[in-house]
Motif scaffolding. Structure first.
Motif, PDB file in Angstrom:
ATOM      1  N   THR A  91      -5.243  -8.983   6.107  1.00  0.00           N
ATOM      2  CA  THR A  91      -4.222  -9.338   5.123  1.00  0.00           C
ATOM      3  C   THR A  91      -4.688  -8.879   3.746  1.00  0.00           C
ATOM      4  O   THR A  91      -5.875  -8.562   3.555  1.00  0.00           O
ATOM      5  N   GLU A  92      -3.770  -8.872   2.774  1.00  0.00           N
ATOM      6  CA  GLU A  92      -4.161  -8.541   1.401  1.00  0.00           C
ATOM      7  C   GLU A  92      -5.285  -9.450   0.936  1.00  0.00           C
ATOM      8  O   GLU A  92      -6.262  -8.985   0.348  1.00  0.00           O
ATOM      9  N   LYS A 110       1.620   0.280  -6.384  1.00  0.00           N
ATOM     10  CA  LYS A 110       2.823   0.732  -5.680  1.00  0.00           C
ATOM     11  C   LYS A 110       2.975   2.218  -5.964  1.00  0.00           C
ATOM     12  O   LYS A 110       3.316   2.622  -7.075  1.00  0.00           O
ATOM     13  N   THR A 132      -2.231  -2.718   4.508  1.00  0.00           N
ATOM     14  CA  THR A 132      -2.000  -3.819   5.437  1.00  0.00           C
ATOM     15  C   THR A 132      -0.813  -3.454   6.328  1.00  0.00           C
ATOM     16  O   THR A 132      -0.177  -2.412   6.121  1.00  0.00           O
ATOM     17  N   ALA A 133      -0.476  -4.301   7.270  1.00  0.00           N
ATOM     18  CA  ALA A 133       0.632  -4.010   8.188  1.00  0.00           C
ATOM     19  C   ALA A 133       1.929  -3.730   7.426  1.00  0.00           C
ATOM     20  O   ALA A 133       2.647  -2.765   7.734  1.00  0.00           O
ATOM     21  N   GLU A 134       2.238  -4.534   6.405  1.00  0.00           N
ATOM     22  CA  GLU A 134       3.467  -4.324   5.640  1.00  0.00           C
ATOM     23  C   GLU A 134       3.422  -3.001   4.885  1.00  0.00           C
ATOM     24  O   GLU A 134       4.410  -2.270   4.816  1.00  0.00           O
ATOM     25  N   MET A 135       2.269  -2.699   4.314  1.00  0.00           N
ATOM     26  CA  MET A 135       2.116  -1.459   3.557  1.00  0.00           C
ATOM     27  C   MET A 135       2.201  -0.244   4.476  1.00  0.00           C
ATOM     28  O   MET A 135       2.737   0.802   4.094  1.00  0.00           O
ATOM     29  N   GLN A 136       1.671  -0.358   5.679  1.00  0.00           N
ATOM     30  CA  GLN A 136       1.755   0.733   6.653  1.00  0.00           C
ATOM     31  C   GLN A 136       3.217   1.052   6.977  1.00  0.00           C
ATOM     32  O   GLN A 136       3.603   2.229   7.049  1.00  0.00           O
ATOM     33  N   ALA A 137       4.032   0.021   7.130  1.00  0.00           N
ATOM     34  CA  ALA A 137       5.453   0.235   7.423  1.00  0.00           C
ATOM     35  C   ALA A 137       6.138   0.939   6.252  1.00  0.00           C
ATOM     36  O   ALA A 137       6.943   1.861   6.453  1.00  0.00           O
ATOM     37  N   GLU A 138       5.817   0.532   5.014  1.00  0.00           N
ATOM     38  CA  GLU A 138       6.376   1.203   3.843  1.00  0.00           C
ATOM     39  C   GLU A 138       5.943   2.668   3.795  1.00  0.00           C
ATOM     40  O   GLU A 138       6.754   3.561   3.544  1.00  0.00           O
TER      41      GLU A 138
END
Length: 154
Positions: A91-92, A110, A132-138
């Motif tokens: 996580t962050e 960003k 992180t997982a969210e950043m990878q999706a972005e």
């Protein structure tokens, strides 16, 4: 697809251990190319690895089929344009805690207003962008040839 890359550090074992922690992987000695080298291994299906050579190491070609060799440059610059974006299961908060334990700079950014990264500055001089997982999706959603053409056409 990148399977491994290398970078140089003043403390290769410490840096490889921190990168391995980002991946929940392992750090191991890696002496074949430069004495004192270490590797961070993600332990994933692609055998993702980062080789960490002693600071000042420069890889040089050799004649014939022999492997490249490492030589030390005593005038090596502290900073480099070479960097990598790496995926992490952390996580962050876990990434920032790891940086704090090492005493290294880490900050959220960003990129182009499109995807987030944590700038994780190994030894406060070598950049690793941790996603992180969210950043990878972005990242995956934005970083395509079509999106680059549209975003950076100017």
């Amino acid at each position: 697809m990148i399977h491994h890359l290398s970078l140089a550090a003043r403390d290769p074992q410490r840096v490889a251990t921190a990168i391995a922690a980002i991946w929940r992987g392992q750090a191991l000695p890696f002496p074949p190319v430069a004495s004192g080298s270490w590797v961070a291994m993600a332990g994933d299906a692609r055998s993702t690895t980062i080789e960490v050579y002693p600071f000042g190491s420069e890889l040089r070609p050799t004649d014939g089929p022999a492997d490249a060799r490492a030589e030390t440059n005593p005038a090596a610059p502290a900073f480099t344009a070479t960097h990598a974006a790496i995926a992490s299961p952390l996580t962050e908060a876990e990434v920032f805690a790891l940086a704090a334990r090492q005493g290294w700079l880490a900050k959220y950014c960003k990129r182009a207003g499109k995807f987030g990264v944590i700038e994780f500055w190994l030894e406060d001089r070598v950049l690793i962008e941790v996603l992180t997982a969210e950043m990878q999706a972005e990242y995956v959603g934005f970083v395509t040839p079509e999106n680059f053409r549209a975003a950076f056409a100017a």
